[in-house]
Scaffold this active site. Sequence first.
Site, short mmCIF file in Angstrom:
data_model
loop_
_atom_site.label_atom_id
_atom_site.label_comp_id
_atom_site.label_asym_id
_atom_site.label_seq_id
_atom_site.Cartn_x
_atom_site.Cartn_y
_atom_site.Cartn_z
CB THR A 42 -0.98 0.00 1.20
OG1 THR A 42 -2.04 0.90 0.94
CG2 THR A 42 -0.28 0.37 2.50
CB CYS A 47 -3.91 6.55 5.30
SG CYS A 47 -5.44 7.19 4.58
CG HIS A 64 -4.53 2.41 3.28
ND1 HIS A 64 -3.71 2.52 2.19
CD2 HIS A 64 -4.85 3.69 3.61
CE1 HIS A 64 -3.54 3.80 1.87
NE2 HIS A 64 -4.24 4.53 2.72
#
Lengths: 202, 121
Positions: A42, A47, A64
């Site tokens: 990711t 985040c 996530h």
Amino acid sequence: MANKSDDSIATYFFQAKEFNLDGVRLLPGEYFVTQKKMALVTVLGSCVAACVRDKFTGVGGMNHFMLPEGGDGDERLGRPARFGTYAMELLINQLLRMGADRRRLEAKIFGGGRVLEGMAQTQVGERNVAFVLGYFALEGIPISAQDVLDDYPRKVCYLPHTGQAFVKKLRLSGRDEADSAERAYLARLRGRKVGGDVELFV
Amino acid sequence: MSKSILAVDDSTTIRQMVSLTLKSAGYEVTEAVDGQDGLAKAKGRSFNLVLTDQNMPRMDGLSLVKSLRGLPEYKTAPILMLTTESSDEMKSKGRAAGATGWLVKPFDPPRLLEVVRKVLG
């Protein structure tokens, strides 16, 4: 209404050639748990991603997410805390369903960079990291590694079967795809109701 | 005298949130960390309501509901599921096991209190 990718299991599969493994790419709002030898990848701005695995069986996964803005009354019961707890529970419940033992879980956490500048979002990353640290402390799940905060985006690759995580610092850019995805996710969270359905059987 | 509620969840975070919500409305709350712990605590006394998660180590929520319904003091007591599980299949299993209702997480504190007041009459 939540985007169809929010709170969902990641579905973007690819070949992670550098590891010679099947890979899955997680978008904001997604999670993924596997018992196989896989690479979970990711890209994080503000985040956070929690990578959690059972040290004994190797079943592990990643999420996530970021907290929505705002709060309503008691901080422990506010929208951000309830949403973050829900995001973590989706991941941990899936781990338990796939045979993980809660007592053997260990976590690695990443992200929370000061990336969404210019949107009055300078505290977004810090809030996300503080939440995740507090969550794992309360749940008694040890954090074995972390790379959080600072002011750069990260690409994270996690191999649940070994527990290894690889982090690449990325150049800050307000125009790339990952940044756009995170901004869109934050916008979706603004209008999102944090409360599930109720059905009485009587 | 305040009504007593048994809150069963393997997540400390969720137990604290649920307890805080219920205590703020004047209920007496006892916490249990999984179905087995919940069953042991329920056997010792007669709670007015049991609120339980589904996915827990040792004993899950549906097994707890079935076990409680086998005890005379919980034959008719309200038992609510509070879980991330939202499929119709799981809800049907909950109904068949004897659950009174199904609340999908994330929970909304005012909505939880509304449902609790309703099932407690």
